[in-house]
Enzyme design. Structure first.
Site, PDB file in Angstrom:
ATOM      1  N   ARG A  17       0.816  -1.215   0.000  1.00 40.14           N
ATOM      2  CA  ARG A  17       0.000   0.000   0.000  1.00 40.14           C
ATOM      3  C   ARG A  17       0.853   1.270   0.000  1.00 40.14           C
ATOM      4  NH1 ARG A  17      -5.452  -1.616   2.141  1.00 40.14           N
ATOM      5  NH2 ARG A  17      -6.037   0.550   2.324  1.00 40.14           N
ATOM      6  N   ASN A  50     -12.979   7.111   3.249  1.00 39.48           N
ATOM      7  CA  ASN A  50     -13.699   6.268   2.264  1.00 39.48           C
ATOM      8  C   ASN A  50     -15.014   6.901   1.805  1.00 39.48           C
ATOM      9  OD1 ASN A  50     -11.947   4.593   4.009  1.00 39.48           O
ATOM     10  ND2 ASN A  50     -12.614   2.963   2.644  1.00 39.48           N
ATOM     11  N   ARG A  57     -10.755   2.872  11.080  1.00 36.79           N
ATOM     12  CA  ARG A  57     -10.651   4.197  10.468  1.00 36.79           C
ATOM     13  C   ARG A  57     -11.932   4.983  10.699  1.00 36.79           C
ATOM     14  NH1 ARG A  57      -9.462   3.593   4.771  1.00 36.79           N
ATOM     15  NH2 ARG A  57      -7.308   2.982   4.980  1.00 36.79           N
ATOM     16  N   THR A 114     -12.839  -1.794  10.695  1.00 41.75           N
ATOM     17  CA  THR A 114     -13.876  -0.767  10.523  1.00 41.75           C
ATOM     18  C   THR A 114     -13.480   0.258   9.467  1.00 41.75           C
ATOM     19  OG1 THR A 114     -12.981   0.759  12.184  1.00 41.75           O
ATOM     20  CG2 THR A 114     -14.507  -0.952  12.973  1.00 41.75           C
ATOM     21  N   SER A 167     -18.612  -0.950  -3.749  1.00 44.13           N
ATOM     22  CA  SER A 167     -19.002  -1.383  -5.092  1.00 44.13           C
ATOM     23  C   SER A 167     -18.926  -2.909  -5.196  1.00 44.13           C
ATOM     24  CB  SER A 167     -18.150  -0.698  -6.158  1.00 44.13           C
ATOM     25  OG  SER A 167     -16.786  -0.757  -5.828  1.00 44.13           O
ATOM     26  N   ARG A 204     -13.274  -1.688  -4.710  1.00 41.52           N
ATOM     27  CA  ARG A 204     -13.531  -1.100  -3.393  1.00 41.52           C
ATOM     28  C   ARG A 204     -14.719  -1.808  -2.748  1.00 41.52           C
ATOM     29  NH1 ARG A 204     -12.150   5.259  -4.451  1.00 41.52           N
ATOM     30  NH2 ARG A 204     -12.507   4.770  -6.618  1.00 41.52           N
ATOM     31  N   TYR A 239       0.870   4.268  -2.616  1.00 42.67           N
ATOM     32  CA  TYR A 239      -0.237   5.228  -2.509  1.00 42.67           C
ATOM     33  C   TYR A 239      -0.049   6.108  -1.274  1.00 42.67           C
ATOM     34  CZ  TYR A 239      -5.145   6.803  -2.276  1.00 42.67           C
ATOM     35  OH  TYR A 239      -6.309   7.550  -2.228  1.00 42.67           O
TER      36      TYR A 239
HETATM   37  P1  NAD Z   1     -10.755   7.403  -9.503  1.00 42.09           P
HETATM   38  O1  NAD Z   1      -9.770   6.334  -9.806  1.00 42.09           O
HETATM   39  O2  NAD Z   1     -12.173   7.180  -9.911  1.00 42.09           O
HETATM   40  O3  NAD Z   1     -10.285   8.777 -10.133  1.00 42.09           O
HETATM   41  C1  NAD Z   1      -8.946   9.124 -10.350  1.00 42.09           C
HETATM   42  C2  NAD Z   1      -8.844   9.801 -11.694  1.00 42.09           C
HETATM   43  O4  NAD Z   1      -7.474  10.185 -11.915  1.00 42.09           O
HETATM   44  C3  NAD Z   1      -9.224   8.863 -12.853  1.00 42.09           C
HETATM   45  O5  NAD Z   1     -10.125   9.514 -13.720  1.00 42.09           O
HETATM   46  C4  NAD Z   1      -7.897   8.559 -13.521  1.00 42.09           C
HETATM   47  O6  NAD Z   1      -8.014   8.270 -14.895  1.00 42.09           O
HETATM   48  C5  NAD Z   1      -7.111   9.838 -13.242  1.00 42.09           C
HETATM   49  N1  NAD Z   1      -5.661   9.635 -13.298  1.00 42.09           N
HETATM   50  C6  NAD Z   1      -4.929   8.684 -12.658  1.00 42.09           C
HETATM   51  N2  NAD Z   1      -3.618   8.816 -12.953  1.00 42.09           N
HETATM   52  C7  NAD Z   1      -3.522   9.885 -13.796  1.00 42.09           C
HETATM   53  C8  NAD Z   1      -2.442  10.528 -14.461  1.00 42.09           C
HETATM   54  N3  NAD Z   1      -1.174  10.117 -14.298  1.00 42.09           N
HETATM   55  N4  NAD Z   1      -2.721  11.592 -15.261  1.00 42.09           N
HETATM   56  C9  NAD Z   1      -3.990  12.028 -15.419  1.00 42.09           C
HETATM   57  N5  NAD Z   1      -5.062  11.466 -14.821  1.00 42.09           N
HETATM   58  C10 NAD Z   1      -4.820  10.398 -14.015  1.00 42.09           C
HETATM   59  O7  NAD Z   1     -10.667   7.689  -7.937  1.00 42.09           O
HETATM   60  P2  NAD Z   1     -11.526   8.655  -7.010  1.00 42.09           P
HETATM   61  O8  NAD Z   1     -12.156   7.836  -5.962  1.00 42.09           O
HETATM   62  O9  NAD Z   1     -12.364   9.564  -7.822  1.00 42.09           O
HETATM   63  O10 NAD Z   1     -10.363   9.485  -6.295  1.00 42.09           O
HETATM   64  C11 NAD Z   1     -10.059  10.812  -6.646  1.00 42.09           C
HETATM   65  C12 NAD Z   1      -9.024  11.368  -5.695  1.00 42.09           C
HETATM   66  O11 NAD Z   1      -9.519  11.341  -4.355  1.00 42.09           O
HETATM   67  C13 NAD Z   1      -7.717  10.569  -5.698  1.00 42.09           C
HETATM   68  O12 NAD Z   1      -6.640  11.481  -5.625  1.00 42.09           O
HETATM   69  C14 NAD Z   1      -7.813   9.750  -4.436  1.00 42.09           C
HETATM   70  O13 NAD Z   1      -6.543   9.471  -3.920  1.00 42.09           O
HETATM   71  C15 NAD Z   1      -8.604  10.653  -3.516  1.00 42.09           C
HETATM   72  N6  NAD Z   1      -9.308   9.877  -2.491  1.00 42.09           N
HETATM   73  C16 NAD Z   1     -10.430   9.177  -2.796  1.00 42.09           C
HETATM   74  C17 NAD Z   1     -11.048   8.424  -1.810  1.00 42.09           C
HETATM   75  C18 NAD Z   1     -12.313   7.655  -2.072  1.00 42.09           C
HETATM   76  O14 NAD Z   1     -12.805   6.990  -1.168  1.00 42.09           O
HETATM   77  N7  NAD Z   1     -12.905   7.714  -3.245  1.00 42.09           N
HETATM   78  C19 NAD Z   1     -10.512   8.385  -0.515  1.00 42.09           C
HETATM   79  C20 NAD Z   1      -9.349   9.101  -0.262  1.00 42.09           C
HETATM   80  C21 NAD Z   1      -8.754   9.860  -1.251  1.00 42.09           C
HETATM   81  N1  UDP Z   2     -12.869  -5.461   1.611  1.00 46.08           N
HETATM   82  C1  UDP Z   2     -13.588  -6.646   1.760  1.00 46.08           C
HETATM   83  N2  UDP Z   2     -14.115  -7.227   0.641  1.00 46.08           N
HETATM   84  C2  UDP Z   2     -13.979  -6.687  -0.598  1.00 46.08           C
HETATM   85  C3  UDP Z   2     -13.256  -5.471  -0.740  1.00 46.08           C
HETATM   86  C4  UDP Z   2     -12.700  -4.896   0.390  1.00 46.08           C
HETATM   87  O1  UDP Z   2     -13.759  -7.154   2.861  1.00 46.08           O
HETATM   88  O2  UDP Z   2     -14.517  -7.287  -1.558  1.00 46.08           O
HETATM   89  C5  UDP Z   2     -12.327  -4.827   2.823  1.00 46.08           C
HETATM   90  C6  UDP Z   2     -10.854  -4.422   2.738  1.00 46.08           C
HETATM   91  O3  UDP Z   2     -10.017  -5.500   3.114  1.00 46.08           O
HETATM   92  C7  UDP Z   2     -10.826  -3.281   3.738  1.00 46.08           C
HETATM   93  C8  UDP Z   2     -12.197  -2.626   3.606  1.00 46.08           C
HETATM   94  O4  UDP Z   2     -13.030  -3.612   3.005  1.00 46.08           O
HETATM   95  O5  UDP Z   2     -10.691  -3.775   5.048  1.00 46.08           O
HETATM   96  C9  UDP Z   2     -12.202  -1.375   2.735  1.00 46.08           C
HETATM   97  O6  UDP Z   2     -11.563  -1.694   1.516  1.00 46.08           O
HETATM   98  P1  UDP Z   2     -11.450  -0.655   0.302  1.00 46.08           P
HETATM   99  O7  UDP Z   2     -10.596  -1.307  -0.723  1.00 46.08           O
HETATM  100  O8  UDP Z   2     -12.819  -0.227  -0.112  1.00 46.08           O
HETATM  101  O9  UDP Z   2     -10.764   0.634   0.918  1.00 46.08           O
HETATM  102  P2  UDP Z   2      -9.498   0.878   1.884  1.00 46.08           P
HETATM  103  O10 UDP Z   2      -8.943  -0.431   2.366  1.00 46.08           O
HETATM  104  O11 UDP Z   2      -8.535   1.629   1.035  1.00 46.08           O
HETATM  105  O12 UDP Z   2     -10.071   1.667   2.992  1.00 46.08           O
END
Ligand code: NAD
Ligand code: UDP
Length: 312
Positions: free
Chosen positions: A143, A175, A278, A211, A190, A187, A146
């Site tokens: 991880r 999340n 978390r 959590t 979904s 994720r 990231y």
């Molecule tokens: P996502 O994967 O749907 O969106 C990311 C977007 O960035 C995509 O459209 C992808 O094509 C684009 N991208 C990736 N690499 C690129 C590059 N090198 N150049 C140009 N475009 C690029 O993810 P998301 O959930 O929409 O996340 C958006 C942002 O929010 C991310 O920075 C992520 O780290 C942050 N974030 C999201 C969550 C969440 O739960 N969704 C949680 C924490 C942080």
């Molecule tokens: N997870 C799970 N089943 C799945 C996908 C994820 O039990 O099919 C768990 C995963 O191990 C984590 C939590 O759900 O403990 C959230 O996972 P996610 O990938 O959505 O986000 P993150 O771990 O980055 O918070």
């Protein structure tokens, strides 16, 4: 007359496309920059004919030259499956992407917001996590590309702020779920909904006692826009997330109940370095942004289930 010219990197992704919608609705001119690594034109198809919306296919690891008043830096794969697919590229996207976006902000004088993450806290020793908590991140695990990429990006934001006076806002996103999550990005929300709607086994990793706190996308975007438009000098970092904390087992049971599926819950191995807990402390967001989430998990899940029924 449009309000601002706003650049959104990662604008074709899950969060970015909702952000573009909100910015267009509130009268801004939007430039969406994305290389479609994990995003999709389907997410922004309804915007492509809008004269105030421009899509530029571009990789943020390379500099970009546009004029703008505000920058939201969201480009980065966000789900563990996606960011571990090419981990070196994930780190490059976070770090070079931050350099390039900050360089643009420095040249144009634009205000810039970084979408950081609760992952900067790693596997936390305290619950909930306040912004002052410095985190417990493994530097060498699967991880880390990231987590450490996002941590360095935060460092760069604060160094550009101190050294060059760049007007920064740093948001730590917890999340988030909702319509337009990619079916295959792995994720948990979904995965569970798609598995339930298809009648497949629902896969809990580990024993399901870990959590997470799940924020519905509309609440998240509201917090993001409030942070961008917050008072001069307020940089964050600020947590944005829903403090309602659920075990993954509780989430699976809620999805089973809401979908009425006959799927059964099965247990698989827990991924390496999977955080055990978390939950955001949102005291700062409440105070500075007058923000708190309004959509309960059950209601947000129902909306998300309705969306997935239309796409699978
Ligand atoms: P996502 O994967 O749907 O969106 C990311 C977007 O960035 C995509 O459209 C992808 O094509 C684009 N991208 C990736 N690499 C690129 C590059 N090198 N150049 C140009 N475009 C690029 O993810 P998301 O959930 O929409 O996340 C958006 C942002 O929010 C991310 O920075 C992520 O780290 C942050 N974030 C999201 C969550 C969440 O739960 N969704 C949680 C924490 C942080
Ligand atoms: N997870 C799970 N089943 C799945 C996908 C994820 O039990 O099919 C768990 C995963 O191990 C984590 C939590 O759900 O403990 C959230 O996972 P996610 O990938 O959505 O986000 P993150 O771990 O980055 O918070």
């Amino acid at each position: 007359m449009r309000k601002n010219r706003v650049l959104v990197t990662g604008g074709a992704g899950f969060l970015g496309s909702h952000l573009c919608d909100r910015l267009i609705e509130s009268g801004n001119d939007v430039i969406c920059v994305d290389n479609l690594f994990t995003g999709s034109k389907d997410n922004i198809r309804h915007l492509l004919d809008n004269p105030y919306f421009e899509f530029i296919r571009h990789d943020v690891t390379q500099p970009i030259f546009v004029e703008c008043d505000q920058i939201y830096n969201l480009a980065c794969p966000a789900s563990p499956i996606q960011y571990q697919r090419d981990p070196i590229y994930t780190t490059k996207t976070s770090i070079y992407g931050a350099f390039n976006a900050l360089g643009l902000a420095k040249r144009t004088g634009a205000r810039i917001l970084q979408s950081s993450t609760s992952e900067v806290y790693g596997d936390p020793e305290c619950n909930p996590q306040p912004e002052s908590y410095r985190g417990r991140v493994n530097t060498i695990g699967p991880r880390s590309c990231y987590d450490e990429g996002k941590r360095v990006a935060e460092t760069l934001f604060f160094d550009y702020h101190r050294q060059h006076g760049v007007d920064i806002k740093v948001m730590r996103i917890f999340n988030t779920y909702g319509p337009r999550m990619d079916i295959g990005d792995g994720r948990v929300v979904s995965n569970f909904i798609v598995q339930a709607l298809r009648g497949q086994d629902i896969t809990i990793y580990g024993d399901g006692s870990q959590t997470r706190s799940f924020c519905y996308v509309d609440d998240l975007i509201e917090g993001m826009i409030r942070l961008m438009n917050s008072r001069e000098g307020f940089t964050g970092p600020v947590n944005i997330g829903n403090p309602g904390e659920f075990t993954i087992k509780q989430l699976a049971e809620m999805v089973v109940e809401l979908t009425g599926t006959s799927s059964k819950i099965i247990y698989e191995d827990l991924p390496v370095d999977d955080p055990t807990q978390r939950k955001p402390d949102i005291t700062l967001a409440k105070k500075e942004l007058n923000w708190e989430p309004t959509i309960a998990l059950r209601d947000g899940l129902q909306k998300t289930i309705d969306y997935f029924k239309g796409v699978i």
